[in-house]
Design a protein around this motif. Structure first.
Motif, mmCIF file in Angstrom:
data_model
loop_
_atom_site.group_PDB
_atom_site.id
_atom_site.type_symbol
_atom_site.label_atom_id
_atom_site.label_comp_id
_atom_site.label_asym_id
_atom_site.label_seq_id
_atom_site.Cartn_x
_atom_site.Cartn_y
_atom_site.Cartn_z
ATOM 1 N N ILE A 16 -53.514 -19.744 6.115
ATOM 2 C CA ILE A 16 -54.271 -18.720 6.958
ATOM 3 C C ILE A 16 -55.916 -18.697 6.710
ATOM 4 O O ILE A 16 -56.513 -18.109 7.084
ATOM 5 C CB ILE A 16 -53.937 -17.321 6.781
ATOM 6 N N GLY A 17 -56.191 -19.548 5.806
ATOM 7 C CA GLY A 17 -57.563 -19.728 5.291
ATOM 8 C C GLY A 17 -58.279 -18.525 4.644
ATOM 9 O O GLY A 17 -59.402 -18.162 4.754
ATOM 10 N N CYS A 18 -57.427 -18.031 3.702
ATOM 11 C CA CYS A 18 -57.902 -16.703 3.167
ATOM 12 C C CYS A 18 -58.682 -17.223 1.896
ATOM 13 O O CYS A 18 -59.378 -16.272 1.212
ATOM 14 C CB CYS A 18 -56.827 -15.882 2.678
ATOM 15 N N TYR A 19 -58.641 -18.513 1.434
ATOM 16 C CA TYR A 19 -59.220 -18.802 0.074
ATOM 17 C C TYR A 19 -58.763 -18.350 -1.105
ATOM 18 O O TYR A 19 -59.480 -18.297 -2.186
ATOM 19 C CB TYR A 19 -60.565 -18.600 0.320
ATOM 20 N N GLU A 43 -60.174 -26.391 3.903
ATOM 21 C CA GLU A 43 -61.322 -26.586 4.724
ATOM 22 C C GLU A 43 -60.639 -25.874 6.048
ATOM 23 O O GLU A 43 -59.787 -26.523 6.678
ATOM 24 C CB GLU A 43 -61.600 -28.121 4.790
ATOM 25 N N VAL A 44 -61.469 -25.125 6.812
ATOM 26 C CA VAL A 44 -61.233 -24.364 8.009
ATOM 27 C C VAL A 44 -61.618 -25.204 9.013
ATOM 28 O O VAL A 44 -62.492 -25.855 9.074
ATOM 29 C CB VAL A 44 -61.584 -22.956 8.084
ATOM 30 N N ARG A 46 -62.881 -24.339 12.315
ATOM 31 C CA ARG A 46 -63.397 -23.207 12.893
ATOM 32 C C ARG A 46 -62.948 -22.503 14.262
ATOM 33 O O ARG A 46 -63.028 -21.410 14.481
ATOM 34 C CB ARG A 46 -65.050 -23.156 12.826
ATOM 35 N N SER A 47 -62.375 -23.320 14.933
ATOM 36 C CA SER A 47 -61.862 -22.715 16.148
ATOM 37 C C SER A 47 -60.522 -22.357 16.074
ATOM 38 O O SER A 47 -60.151 -21.460 17.051
ATOM 39 C CB SER A 47 -61.750 -24.238 17.375
ATOM 40 N N GLY A 48 -60.040 -22.537 15.036
ATOM 41 C CA GLY A 48 -58.597 -21.997 14.543
ATOM 42 C C GLY A 48 -57.557 -22.803 15.525
ATOM 43 O O GLY A 48 -56.238 -22.388 15.155
ATOM 44 N N SER A 49 -58.094 -23.836 16.112
ATOM 45 C CA SER A 49 -56.838 -24.697 16.921
ATOM 46 C C SER A 49 -55.905 -25.350 15.853
ATOM 47 O O SER A 49 -54.706 -25.667 16.236
ATOM 48 C CB SER A 49 -57.544 -25.771 17.697
ATOM 49 N N ARG A 50 -56.394 -25.840 14.878
ATOM 50 C CA ARG A 50 -55.427 -26.481 13.700
ATOM 51 C C ARG A 50 -55.382 -25.417 12.508
ATOM 52 O O ARG A 50 -56.329 -24.688 12.282
ATOM 53 C CB ARG A 50 -56.132 -27.763 13.191
ATOM 54 N N ALA A 51 -54.261 -25.555 11.689
ATOM 55 C CA ALA A 51 -54.423 -24.878 10.442
ATOM 56 C C ALA A 51 -55.297 -25.282 9.431
ATOM 57 O O ALA A 51 -55.874 -26.664 9.632
ATOM 58 C CB ALA A 51 -53.123 -24.954 9.959
ATOM 59 N N LYS A 53 -57.094 -27.403 6.532
ATOM 60 C CA LYS A 53 -56.794 -28.185 5.536
ATOM 61 C C LYS A 53 -56.737 -27.704 3.982
ATOM 62 O O LYS A 53 -57.904 -27.484 3.663
ATOM 63 C CB LYS A 53 -57.634 -29.499 5.807
ATOM 64 N N HIS A 130 -49.006 -16.940 2.071
ATOM 65 C CA HIS A 130 -48.333 -17.627 3.007
ATOM 66 C C HIS A 130 -47.221 -18.810 2.685
ATOM 67 O O HIS A 130 -46.725 -19.264 3.241
ATOM 68 C CB HIS A 130 -49.232 -18.005 4.136
ATOM 69 N N ARG B 277 -51.270 -18.248 15.945
ATOM 70 C CA ARG B 277 -51.662 -18.601 14.534
ATOM 71 C C ARG B 277 -52.425 -17.279 14.068
ATOM 72 O O ARG B 277 -52.993 -16.636 14.760
ATOM 73 C CB ARG B 277 -52.735 -19.898 14.388
ATOM 74 N N LYS B 278 -51.904 -17.018 12.725
ATOM 75 C CA LYS B 278 -52.740 -15.938 11.953
ATOM 76 C C LYS B 278 -53.748 -16.519 11.148
ATOM 77 O O LYS B 278 -53.499 -17.589 10.567
ATOM 78 C CB LYS B 278 -52.059 -14.991 11.359
#
Lengths: 141, 608
Positions: A16-19, A43-44, A46-51, A53, A130, B277-278
């Motif tokens: 989820i990119g929470c670091y 590495e996020v 930014r558009s949220g289209s992919r999870a 990395k 997660h 996605r969340k």
């Protein structure tokens, strides 16, 4: 550091990119909250289209980083992965090990001028909300 | 952390000052930013003048504990003419912290479009004429850098900010916002298209062992108890069915409180159909940001005569408030239609709540004959069967005609000019969030320093009253206590959603681990002082609670506890003022009670 432990990225799509892992790693290794001093990377997209990395040391059986070290500072371990002898590493100016890593997960600690090694403490897995990581205490071989 | 970065856009200069004095006295975040606002913002300044400052701040717990992931921003609001306050998540707070700053003050204005680029100690104001006119997503794509170790935050305005729509937002990291009170318009006036912050430094810990131990405790509360699970599971959209069952889901411009389309626009249905996605703000394990899939089909002319249809998918963040504002309040229930309208607001950089209020007023005004097709150029209807809302939204963002320029000033000013004040849902100049719950929400939004439901959680005491756990007489005191306390949390800076985790005792303990020694009493005093400072600023800028107007639609709102009674509203507001005056904050200009203007007996529908 106990080599019995293993940590792996098993469910990267769940990130989820929470670091949380990055900061947990930095707290553990360096007693700081520092996005640069970590052995796990997020590495996020930014558009949220992919999870995002997520990446970390793969504990290679044939670790290119160790083979690339001209000073013998990095040594392969029988169960995969590497160990570091800081005194041998200190004389290095070329950091061939960082260049050699195919996964680009060996980075230099700019303060101490040595590569940052995952010590398999499992803090990243512990604080990942997660279940991106898989962590086990079972013997690695 | 004590470092304040000052940037002058006119001179393209920046400098850093150590403001330990402020951080020691007022913690950080809202505390420090409110002090900087008083220092930097001259009385009665034009919010669009170069002198008008924009102040961002983070706090002593930013990046250190879970959910401490927000930045606060203070400015002079062009929408209300007084306090502008807004909070955003994304990567903004952590990027600022890891770049090494506790606050950022932007002053001056540029003649050419510019981007402010901060990379740790390197600060540049760069000409960015080529970005002017772009939507917020395109700006984000242009400024994004590949970053492995560190964080980048990009905050940008869209065409709405450039045209100084008074409720233009600043979009942060594609999916988050500094929203509501027109920060985007202030950026537009300064020709500031975007701010990019890259932070790669560490946040030093004075007592790492204490932080590690306390982190473990808090993290458990956040992820392993049910305190925040709502925000992760379905997210705030879970409210749709709950409020509808309660009879508190504002529908068709707050005219009704149950929506026949609630099932279709429910959080559950979004989760089944469009959810993809969340994602999370940096340093928050909750992941309340729910992204839904919006599929757009390219027009055939893009296909060079070939017949196959190419579809493009983009992910759009949805949560309860925009779903209410652009859904039930307009009579729209289809998830894809709601996502389409949210996406449009995001890309143009418009506040979804105020845009929804304006569209609802336009629709009702057209239905009543207050507005005609000649003025609008379009025929809006509830549920938007003719798909005219996207065009209205674009016309607002681009200030197309004098009529749309008026709509760009917010629903209250539009109704002042064209009529229909009765049903122009505005409180203190801002549009209310989606709760037809009772007195708490209406009074709370009206008296709150930033006229938001997040000022003092009025809707939450309403829900307690509906459940029989509190009384109407408790509202005033609840609002006072809640707003004072929230300003403590906003000084750390905590997310509003984490208020159940960070109780006063937890905050005292958390601050001790980072070397800030305060007692509960100190915190209470600081919260109160922040509120008082902000309210004095409001009053100085012309805010007069006694003269605030509550439109008939809201003061006689139908709620689960019955139709609201204007006399009771007046009583609660009077109680609130008395409680505040007992604290030493002077709100009344005259000694006599509330002016009759507060709640006029009948609305005159004069067209001015």
């Amino acid at each position: 550091m106990s080599l019995r432990y293993r940590v792996e990225i098993r469910n990267p799509a769940r990130c989820i990119g929470c670091y949380s892992c990055v900061f947990a790693c930095s707290r553990h290794l360096f007693n700081a909250v520092d996005p640069k001093r970590t052995a796990v990377f997020v590495e996020v997209d930014r558009s949220g289209s992919r999870a995002p990395k997520v990446s970390m040391c793969r504990f290679c059986k044939e670790p290119e980083c160790a083979y690339a070290c001209p000073h013998g500072a990095l040594q392969p371990l029988p169960e995969g992965g590497i160990t570091l002898t800081p005194s041998k590493c200190a004389v290095c100016k070329t950091y061939d090990c960082v260049e050699a890593c195919q996964y680009k997960v060996l980075v230099l600690d700019e303060e101490k001028k040595v590569p940052i090694l995952c010590d398999r403490c499992g803090e990243c897995a512990k604080y990942c909300p997660h279940n991106v990581f898989w962590y086990t205490e079972a013997p690695a071989i | 952390m004590n470092k304040v970065l000052y940037v002058d856009l006119s001179e393209r200069k920046s400098w850093v000052k150590d403001r330990r004095d402020l951080f020691e006295k007022m913690l950080g975040g809202a505390g420090v930013a409110s002090q900087l606002l008083l220092e930097e913002c001259k009385p009665k300044i034009d919010p669009f003048s170069p002198e008008a400052p924009i102040i961002f701040a983070i706090g002593p717990l930013t990046g250190i504990y879970p959910c401490m992931a927000k930045a606060v921003c203070f400015f002079k609001s062009p929408l209300t003419g007084n306090l502008g306050e807004t909070h955003a998540g994304g990567h903004f707070a952590i990027a600022l912290a890891t770049a090494g700053y506790g606050a950022l003050v932007i002053k001056g204005g540029s003649m050419q479009p510019v981007v402010l680029k901060i990379r740790d100690d390197k600060v540049e104001v760069k000409t960015a004429s080529s970005l002017w006119g772009l939507g917020t997503r395109a700006v984000d794509e242009a400024l994004a850098e590949p970053i492995k170790s560190g964080l980048q935050s990009i905050a940008a305005i869209g065409p709405a900010g450039e045209h100084m729509v008074l409720y233009a937002n600043v979009i942060v990291d594609v999916h988050r916002h500094f929203g509501r009170l027109g920060l985007g318009a202030v950026w537009g006036a300064k020709k500031l298209k975007a701010v990019s912050i890259v932070g790669t430094k560490g946040i030093p810990l004075t007592n790492p062992q204490a932080v590690k131990a306390f982190y473990e405790k808090i993290e458990h509360e956040v992820v392993a108890t049910d305190k925040m699970v709502k925000y992760h599971n379905l997210g705030t959209p879970v409210n749709v069915l709950e409020l509808n069952a309660l009879g508190a889901l504002p529908t068709r411009n707050f005219r009704e409180r149950r929506f026949e389309g609630a099932e279709e626009m429910s959080g559950e249905r979004f989760a089944e159909t469009v959810f993809r996605r969340k994602v999370s703000c940096a340093n928050c394990p909750v992941a309340c940001i729910h992204l839904g899939s919006l599929t757009k089909t390219f027009a055939p002319e893009h296909e060079r005569g070939r017949t196959e249809i190419v579809k493009e998918e983009r992910l759009v963040a949805y949560n309860y408030e925009p779903m209410f504002a652009l859904g039930s309040n307009l009579g729209i229930s289809s998830p894809s239609r709601i996502l389409e309208l949210i996406d449009l607001c995001e890309d143009l950089g418009l506040d979804a709540l105020m845009t929804g209020s304006v569209l609802a007023w336009v629709t009702e005004a057209f239905e009543n004959g207050v507005l005609d097709e000649k003025t609008l150029g379009l025929r809006p209807k509830w549920g938007d069967p003719d798909n005219v809302y996207p065009q209205i939204i674009k016309n607002i963002a681009e200030a197309k005609t004098p009529f749309y320029t008026r709509l760009a000033q917010g629903v209250a000013r539009a109704a002042e000019k064209y009529g229909g004040r009765d049903f122009a849902t505005s409180l203190g100049g801002n549009s209310p969030a989606g709760y037809a719950t009772g007195y708490g929400h209406i009074v709370g939004t009206l008296v709150g320093a930033r006229h938001s439901h997040l000022s003092n959680s009025g809707y939450s005491i309403d829900q307690q009253i509906i459940a029989g756990k509190a009384k109407v007489e408790d509202i005033a005191e609840f609002l006072v206590k809640q707003e004072n306390w929230l300003y403590v949390l906003y000084s750390l800076v905590a997310c509003y959603f984490a208020r159940g985790i960070y109780t006063p005792d937890v905050v005292v303990e958390a601050l001790a681990t980072v070397g800030v020694k305060v007692s509960r009493e100190d915190l209470e005093r600081i919260g109160r002082e922040i509120f008082h400072n902000l309210y004095r600023f409001k009053i100085q800028e012309g805010f007069d609670l006694e003269k605030e107007y509550i439109p008939k639609r809201l003061r006689e709102l139908d709620t689960p506890i019955g139709k609201l009674d204007p006399q009771t509203l007046k009583k609660i507001i009077t109680q609130y003022i008395e409680l505040r005056e007992k604290e030493g904050l002077r709100i009344r200009k005259k000694e006599e009670g509330l002016a009759e203007l507060l709640l006029p007996q009948s609305d005159s529908e004069e067209r001015r």
